[in-house]
Write a protein that holds these residues in place. Structure first.
Motif, short mmCIF file in Angstrom:
data_model
loop_
_atom_site.label_atom_id
_atom_site.label_comp_id
_atom_site.label_asym_id
_atom_site.label_seq_id
_atom_site.Cartn_x
_atom_site.Cartn_y
_atom_site.Cartn_z
N GLU A 65 4.20 9.95 -7.47
CA GLU A 65 5.16 10.19 -8.54
C GLU A 65 4.46 10.44 -9.87
N MET A 66 3.38 9.71 -10.13
CA MET A 66 2.64 9.92 -11.37
C MET A 66 2.04 11.32 -11.42
N TRP A 67 1.49 11.79 -10.30
CA TRP A 67 0.90 13.12 -10.27
C TRP A 67 1.96 14.19 -10.43
N ARG A 68 3.13 13.98 -9.81
CA ARG A 68 4.22 14.95 -9.99
C ARG A 68 4.67 14.99 -11.44
N GLN A 104 0.83 -1.20 0.00
CA GLN A 104 0.00 0.00 0.00
C GLN A 104 0.87 1.26 0.00
N ALA A 105 1.92 1.25 0.80
CA ALA A 105 2.81 2.41 0.83
C ALA A 105 3.48 2.61 -0.52
N ASN A 106 3.89 1.53 -1.15
CA ASN A 106 4.51 1.62 -2.47
C ASN A 106 3.52 2.17 -3.50
N VAL A 130 -5.70 5.03 -14.66
CA VAL A 130 -4.71 6.07 -14.36
C VAL A 130 -3.53 5.93 -15.32
N GLU A 131 -3.08 4.69 -15.53
CA GLU A 131 -1.96 4.47 -16.43
C GLU A 131 -2.32 4.86 -17.85
N LYS A 132 -3.53 4.51 -18.30
CA LYS A 132 -3.98 4.87 -19.64
C LYS A 132 -4.05 6.38 -19.79
N PHE A 133 -4.54 7.07 -18.75
CA PHE A 133 -4.63 8.52 -18.78
C PHE A 133 -3.25 9.15 -18.91
N LEU A 134 -2.32 8.67 -18.10
CA LEU A 134 -0.97 9.23 -18.14
C LEU A 134 -0.29 8.98 -19.48
N HIS A 135 -0.49 7.79 -20.05
CA HIS A 135 0.11 7.51 -21.34
C HIS A 135 -0.54 8.33 -22.45
N SER A 136 -1.84 8.58 -22.34
CA SER A 136 -2.51 9.36 -23.37
C SER A 136 -2.06 10.82 -23.32
N SER A 137 -1.76 11.32 -22.12
CA SER A 137 -1.33 12.70 -22.01
C SER A 137 0.09 12.89 -22.54
N ILE A 138 0.87 11.83 -22.53
CA ILE A 138 2.25 11.92 -23.02
C ILE A 138 2.25 12.05 -24.53
N THR A 139 1.31 11.38 -25.20
CA THR A 139 1.30 11.37 -26.66
C THR A 139 0.64 12.60 -27.26
#
Length: 140
Positions: free
Chosen positions: A65-68, A56-58, A130-139
C-alpha cells in the motif's frame, strides 16, 4: 461466509447430531449432558506460528500500500510539473526558487540521516526509514 464453508459446517453439525442421537438411544439423556472431550491447553506453537504468519502478511500488505501511494504521489507530482511547465506558471517558478534557497547544510543533514540509517542495516531499509521516506516525500 462462502457457500462451501457453510455447507461444511452444516455437515459437521449434522454428523455431531447423528452421533449424539445414537449415543442417546444407548445411554439416554446423559449423552447430551456430558461435556465434550476437548484439550485443556491450546497448541501454543501452532498459535504463535499463526500469529507470526498473519503479522508478516499484514506487513507485506502495508508495504504494498505504501508503494502504491508513493507511485500515485509521483504520478501526481509529474502531472503537476507538466501542467506548470505548460502554463508557465509563476508560482511554480517561485517554488523552485525557494528550494534553491534552502541551506546546503540542511540538505546534507537529510542525506546523511538516510545514508547512515541505511548503512547501519546492511541489507535494506527498516520500517522507520520507510515511514520517514514516505513522510518526507509528502512534504515536498
Amino acid at each position: 461466509m462462502d457457500l462451501d464453508t457453510e455447507n461444511r459446517l452444516a455437515s459437521l453439525l449434522l454428523e455431531e447430531a447423528r452421533r449424539l442421537q445414537l449415543e442417546a438411544d444407548r445411554e439416554g439423556v446423559h449423552a447430551y449432558l456430558r461435556k465434550p472431550n476437548v484439550r485443556h491447553r491450546p497448541n501454543s506453537r501452532f498459535l504463535t506460528a499463526t500469529v507470526r504468519g498473519v503479522q508478516q502478511a499484514n506487513r507485506v500488505v502495508e508495504v504494498d500500500e505504501m508503494w502504491r501511494a508513493r507511485e500515485m504521489e509521483l504520478e501526481l507530482e509529474s502531472k503537476l510539473k507538466r501542467r506548470n511547465k505548460e502554463r508557465g506558471d509563476s508560482r511554480g517558478e517561485k517554488r523552485k526558487g525557494d528550494s534553491r534557497n534552502m541551506s546546503s547544510s540542511s540538505k546534507i543533514e537529510e542525506g546523511t540521516a538516510y545514508n547512515s540509517s541505511y548503512s547501519d542495516q546492511g541489507g535494506g531499509l527498516g520500517d522507520d526509514e520507510v515511514e520517514k521516506f514516505l513522510h518526507s516525500s509528502i512534504t515536498l
